[in-house]
Design an enzyme around this catalytic site. Sequence first.
Site, mmCIF file in Angstrom:
data_model
loop_
_atom_site.group_PDB
_atom_site.id
_atom_site.type_symbol
_atom_site.label_atom_id
_atom_site.label_comp_id
_atom_site.label_asym_id
_atom_site.label_seq_id
_atom_site.Cartn_x
_atom_site.Cartn_y
_atom_site.Cartn_z
ATOM 1 N N GLY A 174 35.274 -7.060 36.108
ATOM 2 C CA GLY A 174 34.227 -7.542 35.019
ATOM 3 C C GLY A 174 33.051 -8.615 35.872
ATOM 4 N N GLY A 175 32.048 -8.769 34.977
ATOM 5 C CA GLY A 175 31.170 -9.843 35.696
ATOM 6 C C GLY A 175 30.034 -9.128 36.557
ATOM 7 N N MET B 20 41.308 3.753 32.443
ATOM 8 C CA MET B 20 41.075 4.032 33.943
ATOM 9 C C MET B 20 42.181 4.142 34.436
ATOM 10 S SD MET B 20 37.812 1.110 33.839
ATOM 11 C CE MET B 20 38.473 0.057 32.445
ATOM 12 N N HIS C 257 40.050 3.037 26.424
ATOM 13 C CA HIS C 257 39.248 3.416 27.667
ATOM 14 C C HIS C 257 40.387 3.324 28.904
ATOM 15 C CE1 HIS C 257 36.080 2.559 31.215
ATOM 16 N NE2 HIS C 257 36.600 3.834 31.227
ATOM 17 N N GLY D 208 31.792 -7.669 27.464
ATOM 18 C CA GLY D 208 32.852 -8.581 27.793
ATOM 19 C C GLY D 208 32.548 -9.921 27.730
ATOM 20 N N SER D 209 31.954 -10.313 28.609
ATOM 21 C CA SER D 209 31.625 -11.742 29.111
ATOM 22 C C SER D 209 30.431 -12.015 28.169
ATOM 23 C CB SER D 209 30.895 -11.772 30.412
ATOM 24 O OG SER D 209 31.796 -11.431 31.497
ATOM 25 N N ASP E 23 40.513 -1.887 27.728
ATOM 26 C CA ASP E 23 40.277 -1.280 28.998
ATOM 27 C C ASP E 23 41.742 -1.397 29.657
ATOM 28 O OD1 ASP E 23 37.348 -0.916 29.473
ATOM 29 O OD2 ASP E 23 37.334 -3.097 29.225
ATOM 30 N N MET F 216 43.680 -0.168 33.264
ATOM 31 C CA MET F 216 43.625 -0.094 34.363
ATOM 32 C C MET F 216 44.950 -0.013 35.118
ATOM 33 S SD MET F 216 40.589 -3.058 35.179
ATOM 34 C CE MET F 216 39.269 -3.238 34.260
ATOM 35 N N GLY G 137 36.566 -1.135 36.696
ATOM 36 C CA GLY G 137 37.620 -1.958 37.295
ATOM 37 C C GLY G 137 37.480 -3.369 37.211
ATOM 38 N N MET H 212 29.242 4.405 32.444
ATOM 39 C CA MET H 212 29.566 3.195 33.203
ATOM 40 C C MET H 212 28.203 2.705 33.793
ATOM 41 S SD MET H 212 32.651 2.227 32.613
ATOM 42 C CE MET H 212 32.484 1.046 33.652
ATOM 43 N N HIS I 83 36.866 -2.618 22.504
ATOM 44 C CA HIS I 83 37.134 -1.759 23.613
ATOM 45 C C HIS I 83 38.158 -2.491 24.487
ATOM 46 C CE1 HIS I 83 35.435 1.040 26.330
ATOM 47 N NE2 HIS I 83 35.551 0.112 27.329
ATOM 48 N N ASP J 65 28.682 0.973 29.329
ATOM 49 C CA ASP J 65 29.507 -0.315 29.334
ATOM 50 C C ASP J 65 29.298 -0.863 30.943
ATOM 51 O OD1 ASP J 65 31.603 -2.111 29.903
ATOM 52 O OD2 ASP J 65 33.230 -0.428 29.879
ATOM 53 N N GLY J 66 29.009 -2.260 30.889
ATOM 54 C CA GLY J 66 28.867 -2.936 32.078
ATOM 55 C C GLY J 66 27.683 -3.658 32.291
ATOM 56 N N GLY J 67 27.447 -5.050 32.406
ATOM 57 C CA GLY J 67 26.691 -5.865 32.697
ATOM 58 C C GLY J 67 25.514 -5.974 31.552
ATOM 59 N N SER K 176 34.711 -5.764 24.721
ATOM 60 C CA SER K 176 35.961 -5.592 25.682
ATOM 61 C C SER K 176 36.719 -6.849 25.819
ATOM 62 C CB SER K 176 35.433 -5.346 26.922
ATOM 63 O OG SER K 176 36.405 -5.317 27.966
#
Length: 220
Positions: free
Chosen positions: A144-145, A68, A66, A197-198, A35, A37, A142, A137, A33, A175-177, A8
Amino acid sequence: MKMTLAPSILAADFKVLGEQMKLCAESGAGYLHFDVMDGMFVPNISFGIPVLESVKGADGMIMDVHLMIEDPIRYVDKFCEAGADIVNVHYEACADLQAVLDRIHGCGKKAGITVKPNTPVEVLLPYLDQAELFLIMSVEPGLGGQAFIPSSLDKIRRLKGLLEERGLKADLEVDGGIYHNNVRAVLDAGANVIVSGSSVFHGDIAENVFGFMEIFKEYE
């Protein structure tokens, strides 16, 4: 089923975005990816069509867009023209989801459907044969992190089961964490496309991507 990493770029350093994308591709990532927003559907604003136009097709990566955003049908044509390969919309943001999917397919692109953490996967039942990709998700969209929501694993397993019951081969994206230390649980549950992402862009990008790819080999 092939395992795919989708870095991402929300977590990338835009001063050197091209270099970082090249590192991702050379290290084995297949998707990028992207994103989008709007500050309305989610409490943040990111980037849009001009950025996609500037990176489309870079290093042979699939542009996984994606959206959003509220009422995404308004922008489907423009994102397809700008270079999206997959247009992924939120179930919760569409007044007429079927119309949005038809518009995406009419543009010759693959369609994805995303659900937020509190949305049950059963809402997807009428659309399981209408999309090439489904995104769960595992954090609130919306920002990150955030930490991975453990109950997401049950949703992944449930959706994977619903697809298999119908003999459908759609990709299942999460997607996420997600990091090296928890991605196996996500893959074990049935996902085959991992957004990160991170854990890709913070630190040594090539090493981070390579770490995911080594884990993916265990599942292919």
